[in-house]
Design an enzyme around this catalytic site. Structure first.
Site, PDB file in Angstrom:
ATOM      1  N   HIS A 112       0.843  -1.190   0.000  1.00 17.35           N
ATOM      2  CA  HIS A 112       0.000   0.000   0.000  1.00 17.35           C
ATOM      3  C   HIS A 112       0.887   1.252   0.000  1.00 17.35           C
ATOM      4  O   HIS A 112       1.861   1.323   0.757  1.00 17.35           O
ATOM      5  CB  HIS A 112      -0.901  -0.011   1.252  1.00 17.35           C
ATOM      6  CG  HIS A 112      -1.833   1.137   1.267  1.00 17.35           C
ATOM      7  ND1 HIS A 112      -2.986   1.164   0.513  1.00 17.35           N
ATOM      8  CD2 HIS A 112      -1.760   2.337   1.893  1.00 17.35           C
ATOM      9  CE1 HIS A 112      -3.587   2.321   0.696  1.00 17.35           C
ATOM     10  NE2 HIS A 112      -2.874   3.050   1.529  1.00 17.35           N
ATOM     11  N   GLU A 145      -9.604  -8.948   7.255  1.00 16.11           N
ATOM     12  CA  GLU A 145     -10.912  -8.741   6.628  1.00 16.11           C
ATOM     13  C   GLU A 145     -11.254  -7.269   6.391  1.00 16.11           C
ATOM     14  O   GLU A 145     -12.269  -6.952   5.791  1.00 16.11           O
ATOM     15  CB  GLU A 145     -11.994  -9.434   7.469  1.00 16.11           C
ATOM     16  CG  GLU A 145     -11.806 -10.943   7.432  1.00 16.11           C
ATOM     17  CD  GLU A 145     -12.810 -11.708   8.270  1.00 16.11           C
ATOM     18  OE1 GLU A 145     -13.922 -11.206   8.494  1.00 16.11           O
ATOM     19  OE2 GLU A 145     -12.467 -12.829   8.704  1.00 16.11           O
ATOM     20  N   GLU A 177       8.566   0.859  -2.943  1.00 16.54           N
ATOM     21  CA  GLU A 177       7.694  -0.318  -2.970  1.00 16.54           C
ATOM     22  C   GLU A 177       8.416  -1.502  -3.623  1.00 16.54           C
ATOM     23  O   GLU A 177       8.329  -2.636  -3.161  1.00 16.54           O
ATOM     24  CB  GLU A 177       6.420  -0.027  -3.784  1.00 16.54           C
ATOM     25  CG  GLU A 177       5.495   0.989  -3.153  1.00 16.54           C
ATOM     26  CD  GLU A 177       4.220   1.198  -3.966  1.00 16.54           C
ATOM     27  OE1 GLU A 177       3.701   0.243  -4.557  1.00 16.54           O
ATOM     28  OE2 GLU A 177       3.737   2.351  -3.999  1.00 16.54           O
TER      29      GLU A 177
HETATM   30  C1  GRF Z   1       0.961   0.595  -6.115  1.00 18.30           C
HETATM   31  O1  GRF Z   1       1.160   1.936  -5.787  1.00 18.30           O
HETATM   32  C2  GRF Z   1       0.568  -0.198  -4.889  1.00 18.30           C
HETATM   33  O2  GRF Z   1       1.111   0.298  -3.712  1.00 18.30           O
HETATM   34  C3  GRF Z   1      -0.933  -0.011  -4.871  1.00 18.30           C
HETATM   35  O3  GRF Z   1      -1.325   0.003  -6.204  1.00 18.30           O
HETATM   36  C4  GRF Z   1      -0.237   0.405  -7.035  1.00 18.30           C
HETATM   37  C5  GRF Z   1      -0.036  -0.715  -8.007  1.00 18.30           C
HETATM   38  O4  GRF Z   1       0.962  -0.456  -8.946  1.00 18.30           O
HETATM   39  N1  GRF Z   1      -1.565  -1.047  -4.100  1.00 18.30           N
HETATM   40  P1  GRF Z   1       1.522  -1.645  -9.830  1.00 18.30           P
HETATM   41  O5  GRF Z   1       0.316  -2.259 -10.542  1.00 18.30           O
HETATM   42  O6  GRF Z   1       2.189  -2.616  -8.934  1.00 18.30           O
HETATM   43  O7  GRF Z   1       2.442  -0.989 -10.800  1.00 18.30           O
END
Ligand code: GRF
Length: 203
Positions: A112, A145, A177
């Site tokens: 996230h 959940e 990420e």
């Molecule tokens: C990312 O920013 C992730 O944190 C969020 O949705 C986005 C997905 O990007 N849950 P990708 O499809 O992984 O490029």
């Protein structure tokens, strides 16, 4: 050996970061078995094929358990099951049903783009800018959940700059990420994540 299933809906850059990490580091004890998209047009589908991972699309209109039972059937067809499997949500734009979450208890992860519990839900980077926080980031958590509410596995912080836009901030968070998610998958496969209530201890 962990059998990995990845659920996507779009670009799939986090999915790619995991597949790339496994390949580049020759990690043999995590086997990417299947990528499932909720959208037929998801860019991530082509990326998965590039890594030789089978893909499926489940884009019907059913909701809740009706939809999720189809996903689970596919996961099990590819041997991603509650005993040996890990399910990674990577930009997957659907809430999981309680049945799905219970079946794969603490075996589903999500990434996230904020420091949870701040700014759950959609458009977290915009919410962070609008709120005026000076630090935001990203979180990998187990899925429970609720919405983005499961036990936090790891977080990385990112400074919010005065001249940031949604795009520039999102881009810097995304870089983090792509580092954080593969590492959490690796820790899981090494059985180093110990869940004690809401706390996830890295052993
Ligand atoms: C990312 O920013 C992730 O944190 C969020 O949705 C986005 C997905 O990007 N849950 P990708 O499809 O992984 O490029």
């Amino acid at each position: 050996m962990i059998n990995l299933g990845i659920l996507i809906s779009g670009r799939g850059s986090n999915m790619e970061s995991i597949l790339n990490f496994l390949k580049e580091n020759n990690i043999a004890d995590i086997c990417p078995k299947i990528v499932i998209s909720s959208k037929p047009e998801a860019e991530g589908l082509k990326k998965a094929s590039k890594y030789g991972v089978p893909t499926r699309v489940v884009s019907n209109n059913s909701k809740g358990w009706d939809y999720d039972s189809e996903i689970i059937n596919i996961l099990q067809e590819y041997d991603v099951n509650p005993e040996n499997g890990l399910v990674c949500l990577a930009g997957y734009m659907r809430l999981l049903s309680p049945e799905f979450v219970r079946k794969y208890k603490m075996r589903i992860m999500n990434i996230h783009p904020s420091l949870l519990p701040s700014f759950p839900g959609l458009n977290s980077q915009k919410k962070a800018l609008d709120y005026g926080v000076k630090v935001t980031g990203c979180t990998v958590h187990f899925v429970d959940e609720g919405l983005d509410s499961g036990p936090v596995i790891a977080q990385k912080h990112v400074a919010v700059l005065d001249n940031d836009t949604f795009e520039t901030l999102s881009e810097r968070i995304l870089i983090q990420e792509h580092i954080l998610y593969p590492n959490c998958v690796k820790l899981f496969s090494e059985k180093r994540l110990l869940v004690e209530g809401r706390r996830v201890i890295v052993t």
